[in-house]
Design a protein around this motif. Structure first.
Motif, PDB file in Angstrom:
ATOM      1  N   LEU A   1       0.847  -1.195   0.000  1.00 47.98           N
ATOM      2  CA  LEU A   1       0.000   0.000   0.000  1.00 47.98           C
ATOM      3  C   LEU A   1       0.884   1.247   0.000  1.00 47.98           C
ATOM      4  O   LEU A   1       1.972   1.231   0.574  1.00 47.98           O
ATOM      5  CB  LEU A   1      -0.896   0.014   1.244  1.00 47.98           C
ATOM      6  N   PRO A   2       0.429   2.312  -0.630  1.00 52.92           N
ATOM      7  CA  PRO A   2       1.204   3.558  -0.577  1.00 52.92           C
ATOM      8  C   PRO A   2       1.332   4.045   0.869  1.00 52.92           C
ATOM      9  O   PRO A   2       0.383   3.964   1.654  1.00 52.92           O
ATOM     10  CB  PRO A   2       0.378   4.534  -1.419  1.00 52.92           C
ATOM     11  N   SER A   3       2.506   4.549   1.203  1.00 52.58           N
ATOM     12  CA  SER A   3       2.716   5.091   2.544  1.00 52.58           C
ATOM     13  C   SER A   3       2.177   6.507   2.627  1.00 52.58           C
ATOM     14  O   SER A   3       2.067   7.208   1.623  1.00 52.58           O
ATOM     15  CB  SER A   3       4.213   5.085   2.885  1.00 52.58           C
ATOM     16  N   ALA A   4       1.841   6.922   3.836  1.00 50.36           N
ATOM     17  CA  ALA A   4       1.382   8.286   4.088  1.00 50.36           C
ATOM     18  C   ALA A   4       1.711   8.643   5.529  1.00 50.36           C
ATOM     19  O   ALA A   4       1.485   7.833   6.440  1.00 50.36           O
ATOM     20  CB  ALA A   4      -0.119   8.415   3.845  1.00 50.36           C
ATOM     21  N   ALA A   5       2.241   9.831   5.735  1.00 48.12           N
ATOM     22  CA  ALA A   5       2.684  10.233   7.066  1.00 48.12           C
ATOM     23  C   ALA A   5       1.565  10.156   8.098  1.00 48.12           C
ATOM     24  O   ALA A   5       1.805   9.838   9.262  1.00 48.12           O
ATOM     25  CB  ALA A   5       3.253  11.647   7.007  1.00 48.12           C
ATOM     26  N   ALA A   6       0.332  10.425   7.669  1.00 47.72           N
ATOM     27  CA  ALA A   6      -0.783  10.466   8.612  1.00 47.72           C
ATOM     28  C   ALA A   6      -1.206   9.093   9.111  1.00 47.72           C
ATOM     29  O   ALA A   6      -1.857   8.989  10.158  1.00 47.72           O
ATOM     30  CB  ALA A   6      -1.973  11.175   7.966  1.00 47.72           C
ATOM     31  N   ARG A   7      -0.842   8.031   8.375  1.00 48.59           N
ATOM     32  CA  ARG A   7      -1.361   6.722   8.769  1.00 48.59           C
ATOM     33  C   ARG A   7      -0.330   5.587   8.789  1.00 48.59           C
ATOM     34  O   ARG A   7      -0.603   4.518   9.353  1.00 48.59           O
ATOM     35  CB  ARG A   7      -2.515   6.323   7.841  1.00 48.59           C
ATOM     36  N   THR A   8       0.826   5.779   8.188  1.00 47.75           N
ATOM     37  CA  THR A   8       1.806   4.688   8.099  1.00 47.75           C
ATOM     38  C   THR A   8       2.824   4.807   9.221  1.00 47.75           C
ATOM     39  O   THR A   8       3.529   5.815   9.329  1.00 47.75           O
ATOM     40  CB  THR A   8       2.533   4.709   6.739  1.00 47.75           C
ATOM     41  N   TRP A   9       2.902   3.760  10.026  1.00 41.67           N
ATOM     42  CA  TRP A   9       3.841   3.758  11.139  1.00 41.67           C
ATOM     43  C   TRP A   9       5.259   3.621  10.594  1.00 41.67           C
ATOM     44  O   TRP A   9       5.549   2.729   9.816  1.00 41.67           O
ATOM     45  CB  TRP A   9       3.541   2.598  12.085  1.00 41.67           C
ATOM     46  N   PRO A  10       6.192   4.514  10.978  1.00 38.92           N
ATOM     47  CA  PRO A  10       7.564   4.402  10.478  1.00 38.92           C
ATOM     48  C   PRO A  10       8.263   3.171  11.044  1.00 38.92           C
ATOM     49  O   PRO A  10       8.233   2.944  12.258  1.00 38.92           O
ATOM     50  CB  PRO A  10       8.226   5.698  10.948  1.00 38.92           C
ATOM     51  N   ALA A  11       8.859   2.391  10.173  1.00 47.09           N
ATOM     52  CA  ALA A  11       9.568   1.175  10.578  1.00 47.09           C
ATOM     53  C   ALA A  11      10.747   0.958   9.635  1.00 47.09           C
ATOM     54  O   ALA A  11      10.712   0.103   8.755  1.00 47.09           O
ATOM     55  CB  ALA A  11       8.625  -0.032  10.543  1.00 47.09           C
ATOM     56  N   PRO A  12      11.808   1.770   9.769  1.00 44.05           N
ATOM     57  CA  PRO A  12      12.915   1.720   8.823  1.00 44.05           C
ATOM     58  C   PRO A  12      13.608   0.363   8.794  1.00 44.05           C
ATOM     59  O   PRO A  12      13.732  -0.304   9.817  1.00 44.05           O
ATOM     60  CB  PRO A  12      13.863   2.816   9.323  1.00 44.05           C
ATOM     61  N   THR A  13      14.054  -0.024   7.606  1.00 45.65           N
ATOM     62  CA  THR A  13      14.763  -1.292   7.431  1.00 45.65           C
ATOM     63  C   THR A  13      16.214  -1.069   7.018  1.00 45.65           C
ATOM     64  O   THR A  13      16.887  -2.010   6.616  1.00 45.65           O
ATOM     65  CB  THR A  13      14.058  -2.172   6.378  1.00 45.65           C
ATOM     66  N   SER A  14      16.681   0.167   7.095  1.00 46.05           N
ATOM     67  CA  SER A  14      18.084   0.473   6.814  1.00 46.05           C
ATOM     68  C   SER A  14      18.623   1.353   7.931  1.00 46.05           C
ATOM     69  O   SER A  14      17.855   2.046   8.623  1.00 46.05           O
ATOM     70  CB  SER A  14      18.237   1.200   5.472  1.00 46.05           C
ATOM     71  N   VAL A  15      19.937   1.332   8.110  1.00 47.57           N
ATOM     72  CA  VAL A  15      20.555   2.216   9.100  1.00 47.57           C
ATOM     73  C   VAL A  15      20.293   3.668   8.725  1.00 47.57           C
ATOM     74  O   VAL A  15      19.997   4.504   9.584  1.00 47.57           O
ATOM     75  CB  VAL A  15      22.067   1.929   9.204  1.00 47.57           C
ATOM     76  N   TYR A  16      20.382   3.968   7.434  1.00 49.68           N
ATOM     77  CA  TYR A  16      20.092   5.330   6.979  1.00 49.68           C
ATOM     78  C   TYR A  16      18.687   5.749   7.399  1.00 49.68           C
ATOM     79  O   TYR A  16      18.496   6.830   7.970  1.00 49.68           O
ATOM     80  CB  TYR A  16      20.234   5.407   5.459  1.00 49.68           C
ATOM     81  N   GLY A  17      17.687   4.919   7.121  1.00 49.34           N
ATOM     82  CA  GLY A  17      16.314   5.243   7.498  1.00 49.34           C
ATOM     83  C   GLY A  17      16.165   5.444   8.994  1.00 49.34           C
ATOM     84  O   GLY A  17      15.431   6.337   9.444  1.00 49.34           O
ATOM     85  N   ALA A  18      16.868   4.614   9.780  1.00 56.94           N
ATOM     86  CA  ALA A  18      16.800   4.745  11.239  1.00 56.94           C
ATOM     87  C   ALA A  18      17.387   6.071  11.696  1.00 56.94           C
ATOM     88  O   ALA A  18      16.863   6.715  12.618  1.00 56.94           O
ATOM     89  CB  ALA A  18      17.534   3.584  11.896  1.00 56.94           C
ATOM     90  N   THR A  19      18.461   6.522  11.048  1.00 58.02           N
ATOM     91  CA  THR A  19      19.055   7.798  11.450  1.00 58.02           C
ATOM     92  C   THR A  19      18.172   8.978  11.045  1.00 58.02           C
ATOM     93  O   THR A  19      18.116   9.987  11.749  1.00 58.02           O
ATOM     94  CB  THR A  19      20.456   7.990  10.839  1.00 58.02           C
ATOM     95  N   LYS A  20      17.470   8.861   9.919  1.00 63.29           N
ATOM     96  CA  LYS A  20      16.561   9.942   9.519  1.00 63.29           C
ATOM     97  C   LYS A  20      15.376  10.029  10.479  1.00 63.29           C
ATOM     98  O   LYS A  20      14.928  11.128  10.825  1.00 63.29           O
ATOM     99  CB  LYS A  20      16.075   9.738   8.084  1.00 63.29           C
ATOM    100  N   LEU A  21      14.867   8.887  10.924  1.00 65.21           N
ATOM    101  CA  LEU A  21      13.784   8.903  11.902  1.00 65.21           C
ATOM    102  C   LEU A  21      14.276   9.484  13.224  1.00 65.21           C
ATOM    103  O   LEU A  21      13.553  10.226  13.902  1.00 65.21           O
ATOM    104  CB  LEU A  21      13.227   7.493  12.097  1.00 65.21           C
TER     105      LEU A  21
END
Length: 356
Positions: A171-191
């Motif tokens: 499903l397309p992600s959306a800030a209002a409804r998609t829980w952030p769950a990064p799968t990369s170290v980069y994504g984790a640092t941005k969160l």
């Protein structure tokens, strides 16, 4: 907008791809436009000032992790607005250089905030360039309509050639409804950047706007950075008459957003900060998902290069599907994307051809 309204703007990482594009739109309108950038050799071919940076921008060469550099800068500059672009951005690279990514993205952010504390100055508005990587795989939907967060695809799954999550569709992600769950170290640092800035601005009565960018491409991006993005890399392969290699089964999906649309989204929130309770988060993309095979075919056609080849290779930690719902951004910001992939790819080819 008059210059007096915009005041003093500080842009970290502002001599990079996005920062230069933004400077061309706003630097001349600010009382002061100050750029802090390390001119890292992975991105910049030399330590000279980038030609794409607007002449009105004051370039300060320094590292966001360096407390002394911050103290020297803030002794002279008291920004009204801070646009925080400085970051290490290699998703795959971050799995093997995690410390480097955490140092720049996380410690660089805390070093900036500590420096503002020492200087006794609180900017009125921070704008953070976050990333679609904070979502990881996002939400997937089973045949019965139920949704779940699948987490990360495993190495064993890749080895078996199981590219999707069985019995489900993304499903397309959306800030209002998609829980952030990064799968990369980069994504984790941005969160982590999002959380750190949210905590600090909330306790200092400063506004924060978070823009989660999709895959950015276009004229001005680094041609020497191996982690700069596949649009540039594919383009250079096709120009050489090579067949573009396509990973997995070619159906990896991304939202490719043109640099002009990224820059205009930043202009929208800098000139007209959103009024919202808490911290507004907006997705910035084209709103259209494109498979990697479709992208490769479009670039190959442009150059008359051989048909791309699906090779079944993979990258550990790679996300299968990254498409975004931009409806909240369209409703809340004075902004909309103007560039589709075909037009954007063509513009990039012409720019690269003039430089290669």
């Amino acid at each position: 907008m008059q210059s007096s309204q915009l005041g003093t703007v500080l842009v970290t990482g502002g001599a990079g791809f996005i920062g230069c594009a933004l400077s061309q739109l706003l630097a001349g309108k600010a009382q002061r436009w100050v750029v802090l950038d390390s001119l890292h050799p992975q991105v910049h071919p030399s330590t000279e000032r980038p030609a794409e940076l607007h002449s009105a921008a004051e370039l300060v060469v320094g590292d966001v992790t360096d407390a002394a550099a911050w103290d020297a800068l803030l002794a002279d500059v008291k920004p009204d607005v801070v646009v925080h672009l400085a970051a290490e951005t290699g998703t795959a690279q971050s799995l093997h250089e995690a410390t480097r990514h955490a140092d720049v993205n996380v410690v660089g952010t805390t070093a900036m905030l500590d420096a503002f504390g020492r200087a006794g100055h609180t900017p009125s508005h921070f704008v953070l360039s976050s990333s679609r990587a904070v979502y990881g795989e996002g939400e997937w939907q089973r045949a019965d309509g139920s949704t779940f967060l699948p987490g990360q695809r495993s190495h064993a799954q890749f080895e078996r050639g199981e590219w999707d999550f069985a019995g489900a569709k993304p499903l397309p992600s959306a800030a209002a409804r998609t829980w952030p769950a990064p799968t990369s170290v980069y994504g984790a640092t941005k969160l982590a950047q999002e959380h750190i800035l949210s905590a600090w601005t909330g306790s200092h009565d400063s506004a924060l706007t978070i823009l989660r960018f999709q895959n950015v491409y276009g004229p001005g991006q680094s041609l020497i950075n191996p982690y700069t993005g596949i649009v540039s890399l594919f383009s250079q392969m096709a120009m050489r008459g090579e067949s573009i290699p396509v990973y997995e089964d070619g159906r990896i999906t991304r939202d490719f957003v043109f640099i002009d649309d990224i820059a205009s989204s930043l202009v929208a929130v800098i000139e007209h900060p959103p009024v919202a309770d808490g911290v507004p988060r907006f997705d910035v993309g084209s709103g259209v998902g494109t498979t990697i095979l479709e992208l490769a075919q479009s670039i190959a056609r442009f150059h008359g290069a051989p048909e791309p080849k699906i090779n079944g290779a993979y990258r550990d930690g790679d996300v299968r599907h990254a498409e975004v719902d931009i409806s909240d951004s369209l409703d809340s910001l004075d902004w909309k994307p103007e560039w589709d992939v075909d037009r954007g790819v063509a513009a990039l080819q012409e720019w690269i051809a003039a430089r290669v």
